[in-house]
Motif scaffolding. Structure first.
Motif, PDB file in Angstrom:
ATOM      1  N   ASN A  61       0.834  -1.207   0.000  1.00 30.65           N
ATOM      2  CA  ASN A  61       0.000   0.000   0.000  1.00 30.65           C
ATOM      3  C   ASN A  61       0.878   1.270   0.000  1.00 30.65           C
ATOM      4  O   ASN A  61       0.827   2.067   0.939  1.00 30.65           O
ATOM      5  CB  ASN A  61      -0.938  -0.014   1.213  1.00 30.65           C
ATOM      6  CG  ASN A  61      -1.995   1.073   1.167  1.00 30.65           C
ATOM      7  OD1 ASN A  61      -2.173   1.755   0.171  1.00 30.65           O
ATOM      8  ND2 ASN A  61      -2.697   1.241   2.267  1.00 30.65           N
ATOM      9  N   GLY A  68      -0.552   4.594   1.043  1.00 27.33           N
ATOM     10  CA  GLY A  68      -1.165   4.688   2.362  1.00 27.33           C
ATOM     11  C   GLY A  68      -2.673   4.919   2.313  1.00 27.33           C
ATOM     12  O   GLY A  68      -3.209   5.692   3.102  1.00 27.33           O
ATOM     13  N   ARG A 123      -6.436   4.496   3.005  1.00 24.94           N
ATOM     14  CA  ARG A 123      -7.275   3.964   4.077  1.00 24.94           C
ATOM     15  C   ARG A 123      -8.738   4.367   3.915  1.00 24.94           C
ATOM     16  O   ARG A 123      -9.579   4.010   4.733  1.00 24.94           O
ATOM     17  CB  ARG A 123      -6.775   4.427   5.444  1.00 24.94           C
ATOM     18  CG  ARG A 123      -5.474   3.817   5.833  1.00 24.94           C
ATOM     19  CD  ARG A 123      -5.673   2.383   6.285  1.00 24.94           C
ATOM     20  NE  ARG A 123      -4.446   1.632   6.193  1.00 24.94           N
ATOM     21  CZ  ARG A 123      -4.359   0.424   5.653  1.00 24.94           C
ATOM     22  NH1 ARG A 123      -5.394  -0.175   5.156  1.00 24.94           N
ATOM     23  NH2 ARG A 123      -3.213  -0.204   5.609  1.00 24.94           N
ATOM     24  N   SER A 124      -9.049   5.147   2.859  1.00 22.27           N
ATOM     25  CA  SER A 124     -10.414   5.616   2.655  1.00 22.27           C
ATOM     26  C   SER A 124     -10.572   6.099   1.219  1.00 22.27           C
ATOM     27  O   SER A 124      -9.572   6.289   0.504  1.00 22.27           O
ATOM     28  CB  SER A 124     -10.739   6.770   3.609  1.00 22.27           C
ATOM     29  OG  SER A 124      -9.950   7.899   3.264  1.00 22.27           O
ATOM     30  N   ASP A 180      -8.769   9.315   0.748  1.00 18.74           N
ATOM     31  CA  ASP A 180      -7.350   9.136   0.436  1.00 18.74           C
ATOM     32  C   ASP A 180      -7.141   8.863  -1.051  1.00 18.74           C
ATOM     33  O   ASP A 180      -6.202   9.382  -1.661  1.00 18.74           O
ATOM     34  CB  ASP A 180      -6.751   7.970   1.234  1.00 18.74           C
ATOM     35  CG  ASP A 180      -6.607   8.252   2.712  1.00 18.74           C
ATOM     36  OD1 ASP A 180      -6.715   9.426   3.130  1.00 18.74           O
ATOM     37  OD2 ASP A 180      -6.387   7.274   3.452  1.00 18.74           O
ATOM     38  N   CYS A 210      -5.824   0.538  -6.419  1.00 16.70           N
ATOM     39  CA  CYS A 210      -6.930   0.089  -5.580  1.00 16.70           C
ATOM     40  C   CYS A 210      -8.185  -0.113  -6.421  1.00 16.70           C
ATOM     41  O   CYS A 210      -8.203   0.207  -7.606  1.00 16.70           O
ATOM     42  CB  CYS A 210      -7.218   1.120  -4.481  1.00 16.70           C
ATOM     43  SG  CYS A 210      -7.707   2.721  -5.154  1.00 16.70           S
ATOM     44  N   ASP A 219      -4.637  -6.865   0.304  1.00 12.18           N
ATOM     45  CA  ASP A 219      -5.104  -6.253   1.543  1.00 12.18           C
ATOM     46  C   ASP A 219      -6.496  -5.681   1.312  1.00 12.18           C
ATOM     47  O   ASP A 219      -6.902  -5.428   0.177  1.00 12.18           O
ATOM     48  CB  ASP A 219      -4.149  -5.164   2.009  1.00 12.18           C
ATOM     49  CG  ASP A 219      -2.968  -5.719   2.789  1.00 12.18           C
ATOM     50  OD1 ASP A 219      -2.867  -6.955   2.935  1.00 12.18           O
ATOM     51  OD2 ASP A 219      -2.138  -4.912   3.249  1.00 12.18           O
ATOM     52  N   VAL A 236      -9.417  -2.815   2.983  1.00 12.00           N
ATOM     53  CA  VAL A 236      -9.844  -1.770   3.907  1.00 12.00           C
ATOM     54  C   VAL A 236     -11.371  -1.745   3.857  1.00 12.00           C
ATOM     55  O   VAL A 236     -11.951  -1.387   2.829  1.00 12.00           O
ATOM     56  CB  VAL A 236      -9.282  -0.382   3.522  1.00 12.00           C
ATOM     57  CG1 VAL A 236      -9.861   0.697   4.413  1.00 12.00           C
ATOM     58  CG2 VAL A 236      -7.766  -0.392   3.579  1.00 12.00           C
TER      59      VAL A 236
END
Length: 161
Positions: free
Chosen positions: A22, A25, A27-28, A31, A90, A104, A106
């Motif tokens: 990632n 970074g 997380r939303s 982001d 993503c 990963d 989120v």
């Protein structure tokens, strides 16, 4: 839908799929937008794409604000493959798609996954066989294996008109 019935099937967890490192970074969704991350998207009309458009609208953003991978991915596994290949940072899909692809995850939200049918269809033998299956342990076991699915409400009537 004057004679509709909605039967709960499962709840599923949707979120951002990311590589393990990632590097941006993320997380939303905020982001993703602020860091100009390359986002793999689904085709118009796909559930994950409709969710993305709804989340963007709620945040005051539009699809055009995203740095999107083109062309859109046709399936969740295609979206995951684009992330694994490094062509996207993503994308939105289920926790199970992330797990199956070694990515990963989120979490963003849980959504209901239901069956909608006419009341007369509900009483047909094939549908009743499905309703019986929903009460069996095999469904719960498989949901646990996949991760990101909750079948606790399976078979319950959410709406009947």
């Amino acid at each position: 839908l004057h004679d509709a019935v909605v039967v709960a099937l499962a709840r599923r967890e949707q979120g951002l799929l990311l590589t393990a490192d990632n590097p941006k970074g993320l997380r939303s969704l905020a982001d993703v937008l602020s860091r100009n991350a390359k986002m793999a998207v689904r085709q118009k009309g796909a559930g994950a794409q409709m969710l993305l458009e709804t989340l963007l609208a709620r945040s005051g953003a539009a699809l055009s604000d995203l740095n999107r991978l083109d062309p859109p991915c046709l399936t969740g596994p295609d979206l995951a493959a684009a992330i694994r290949a490094g062509t996207a940072d993503c994308g939105i899909a289920t926790r199970s798609a992330a797990r199956a692809s070694g990515l990963d995850f989120v979490p963003l939200l849980w959504e209901n996954f239901d069956l909608v049918m006419r009341q007369r269809s509900y009483f047909q033998p094939p549908v009743q066989a499905l309703i019986s299956f929903l009460a069996q342990d095999e469904l719960k076991t498989r949901a646990e294996e996949l991760t990101g699915y909750d079948v606790t409400p399976a078979g319950s009537i959410r709406f009947s008109n």
